[in-house]
Motif scaffolding. Structure first.
Motif, short mmCIF file in Angstrom:
data_model
loop_
_atom_site.label_atom_id
_atom_site.label_comp_id
_atom_site.label_asym_id
_atom_site.label_seq_id
_atom_site.Cartn_x
_atom_site.Cartn_y
_atom_site.Cartn_z
N ARG A 148 36.34 42.22 36.39
CA ARG A 148 35.70 42.05 34.97
C ARG A 148 35.06 40.64 34.82
NH1 ARG A 148 39.72 45.58 35.27
NH2 ARG A 148 40.03 47.18 33.78
N ASP A 149 35.18 39.81 36.07
CA ASP A 149 34.31 38.75 36.09
C ASP A 149 34.62 37.80 34.76
OD1 ASP A 149 32.83 36.81 37.25
OD2 ASP A 149 30.92 37.54 36.13
N ASP A 150 36.02 37.55 34.47
CA ASP A 150 36.39 36.63 33.42
C ASP A 150 37.77 36.36 33.60
OD1 ASP A 150 36.22 35.23 31.15
OD2 ASP A 150 35.95 36.97 29.65
N TRP A 151 38.37 35.36 32.85
CA TRP A 151 39.73 34.95 32.81
C TRP A 151 40.69 35.95 32.09
CZ3 TRP A 151 40.80 31.23 36.12
CH2 TRP A 151 39.82 30.33 36.54
N ARG A 152 41.85 36.34 32.84
CA ARG A 152 42.53 37.29 31.76
C ARG A 152 44.08 36.50 32.13
NH1 ARG A 152 38.66 38.97 30.26
NH2 ARG A 152 37.82 41.22 30.32
N THR A 153 44.92 37.32 30.98
CA THR A 153 46.37 37.03 31.07
C THR A 153 47.05 38.38 31.33
OG1 THR A 153 46.06 35.38 29.56
CG2 THR A 153 48.41 36.32 29.50
N PHE A 154 47.90 38.42 32.24
CA PHE A 154 48.81 39.48 32.66
C PHE A 154 50.19 39.29 32.48
CE2 PHE A 154 44.82 39.37 35.36
CZ PHE A 154 44.44 40.68 35.08
N ARG A 155 50.95 40.38 31.93
CA ARG A 155 52.38 40.22 31.77
C ARG A 155 52.91 40.65 33.18
NH1 ARG A 155 54.40 43.54 26.70
NH2 ARG A 155 56.29 43.97 28.20
N VAL A 156 53.76 39.92 33.91
CA VAL A 156 54.41 40.04 35.15
C VAL A 156 55.23 41.30 35.01
CG1 VAL A 156 55.67 39.33 37.03
CG2 VAL A 156 54.02 37.70 35.69
N ASP A 157 56.11 41.60 34.06
CA ASP A 157 56.79 42.60 34.00
C ASP A 157 56.14 44.04 34.01
OD1 ASP A 157 57.33 43.33 30.67
OD2 ASP A 157 56.36 41.48 31.31
N ARG A 158 54.97 44.05 33.52
CA ARG A 158 54.11 45.20 33.62
C ARG A 158 53.52 45.67 34.84
NH1 ARG A 158 50.41 45.62 28.26
NH2 ARG A 158 50.74 47.84 28.85
N MET A 159 53.57 44.57 35.67
CA MET A 159 52.99 44.63 37.04
C MET A 159 53.80 45.44 38.05
SD MET A 159 51.63 40.80 38.06
CE MET A 159 50.57 40.10 37.07
N THR A 160 53.26 46.38 39.03
CA THR A 160 53.72 46.99 40.11
C THR A 160 53.04 47.04 41.33
OG1 THR A 160 52.76 49.28 39.42
CG2 THR A 160 55.10 48.89 38.56
N ASP A 161 53.81 47.32 42.33
CA ASP A 161 52.94 47.08 43.84
C ASP A 161 52.16 45.88 43.89
OD1 ASP A 161 52.36 48.07 46.15
OD2 ASP A 161 50.71 49.36 45.87
N THR A 162 52.72 44.49 43.70
CA THR A 162 52.39 43.54 43.62
C THR A 162 52.02 43.04 45.18
OG1 THR A 162 53.14 42.84 41.59
CG2 THR A 162 52.37 41.08 42.89
N SER A 163 50.87 42.52 45.44
CA SER A 163 50.89 41.91 46.88
C SER A 163 49.67 40.85 46.91
CB SER A 163 50.29 43.14 47.69
OG SER A 163 48.96 43.46 47.26
N ALA A 164 49.95 40.23 47.84
CA ALA A 164 48.86 39.06 48.13
C ALA A 164 48.01 39.23 49.45
CB ALA A 164 49.65 37.71 48.03
N ARG A 165 46.73 38.93 49.25
CA ARG A 165 45.73 39.25 50.42
C ARG A 165 45.81 37.73 51.17
NH1 ARG A 165 40.21 41.35 48.37
NH2 ARG A 165 40.07 41.49 50.81
#
Length: 330
Positions: free
Chosen positions: A198-215
């Protein structure tokens, strides 16, 4: 010369072992400590004196029921922690970093920094991920998956891209972000990140995330707004259909004590006034909350809310006039 160094190192290791034993149990007899350390009671007495010199108040009792015990001193000496204790301490300090007690957050983060400096390499990175990637604007929050939290904290620390599944528009979509900070509100954990799709800053709730990973793909940090302020403003207003700004004739500290941090952003306007930014699905509900604060206020935005105030005022005056007592006759 090497023999002297080895003797000194052996003495240091033995004294630290003695300190660890004294922290494990309230009372040890001299023979018990000597047996554990593989030395004579006389050596135990010398090592106890070394601990006292370092600032540890080791008390010695004579006779039946006597022995060595570690007491409380006037200054705080170093503590010995095993791996699990160190990790538990770091997690507890992290929880305190978002606490509601004034000043507790800064102190907790400073303690995390000190703990990180003396930890073994295998644990230091874990603590640094927590202490360096967390900000807060209030205390106490909904539990989240600790693995997801640690994954995001490491990604913030290492400046690598992260991905997770996130609900949006009635469906779950994969999001790719450059994670900057974890922010703890009074109820939840949030990730402040740059959304690559989306090419912009965003805020995400961590409790709504699934399948979280780092590259492993690293990114160059962008010029970012203040993470805690951005997330708080988003939680308090941008997520709602309508936003409103008010000028309240009361100090910022007074109004902050009346409104939860997740419900509104309060900015000082001098010592006796403040600006309040809030949002809601219905502006009437936001207006009602402002009225119930009990302070004089003015509508700054949106302009149509000012007209709504006048309309409601006419209705209230009319409702009050219906049951008004008749004027007194002299």
């Amino acid at each position: 010369m090497n023999g002297a160094r080895n003797d000194e190192r052996g003495t240091t290791e033995r004294v630290l072992t003695l300190l660890g034993l004294l922290q494990q149990r309230q009372l040890w007899t001299g023979p018990e400590l000597a047996d554990r350390l593989g030395v004579t009671p006389r050596t135990v007495r010398r090592d106890v004196e070394r601990l006292r010199t370092l600032g540890y108040p080791v008390h010695a009792g004579q006779g039946v029921g006597g022995g060595y015990r570690l007491g409380a001193g006037q200054e705080l000496p170093p503590l010995l922690l095993d791996d699990q204790e160190a990790i538990a301490t770091a997690v507890s300090l992290l929880a305190g970093a978002g606490g509601a007690v004034a000043g507790a957050g800064d102190a907790a983060l400073q303690a995390l920094t000190k703990l990180d400096q003396v930890l073994p390499t295998r644990l230091r990175h874990e603590v640094r991920a927590l202490s360096g990637s967390v900000e807060f604007f209030a205390g106490g929050r909904t539990p989240v998956d600790p693995e997801a939290l640690m994954t995001l904290a490491r990604a913030c620390r290492d400046e690598v891209e992260a991905g997770f599944d996130y609900p949006s528009g009635g469906e779950v979509r994969r999001r790719r972000v450059e994670p900057y900070r974890l922010v703890a509100s009074d109820r939840r954990w949030y990730l402040f990140a740059y959304d690559l799709d989306r090419d912009d800053w965003r805020t995400f709730r961590v409790d709504r995330m699934t399948d979280t990973s780092a590259r492993t793909w690293r990114f160059r940090p962008r010029d970012a707004p203040d993470a805690a302020a951005y997330v708080q403003e988003g939680v308090a207003s941008r997520v709602y259909s309508h936003q409103a700004r008010f000028l309240v004739h009361a100090s910022a500290d007074t109004v902050r004590a009346q409104i939860p941090a997740a419900a509104a952003v309060v900015r000082p306007r001098g010592s006796e006034r403040c600006e309040v930014l809030s949002g809601g699905e219905r502006l009437d509900a936001v207006l009602l909350h402002m009225v119930l604060l009990g302070h004089d206020f003015e509508v700054l935005d949106p302009p149509e809310l000012g007209e709504r105030c006048r309309e409601l005022a006419r209705r209230l005056l009319s409702a009050g006039a219906t049951n008004a007592p008749p004027p007194s006759r002299s």
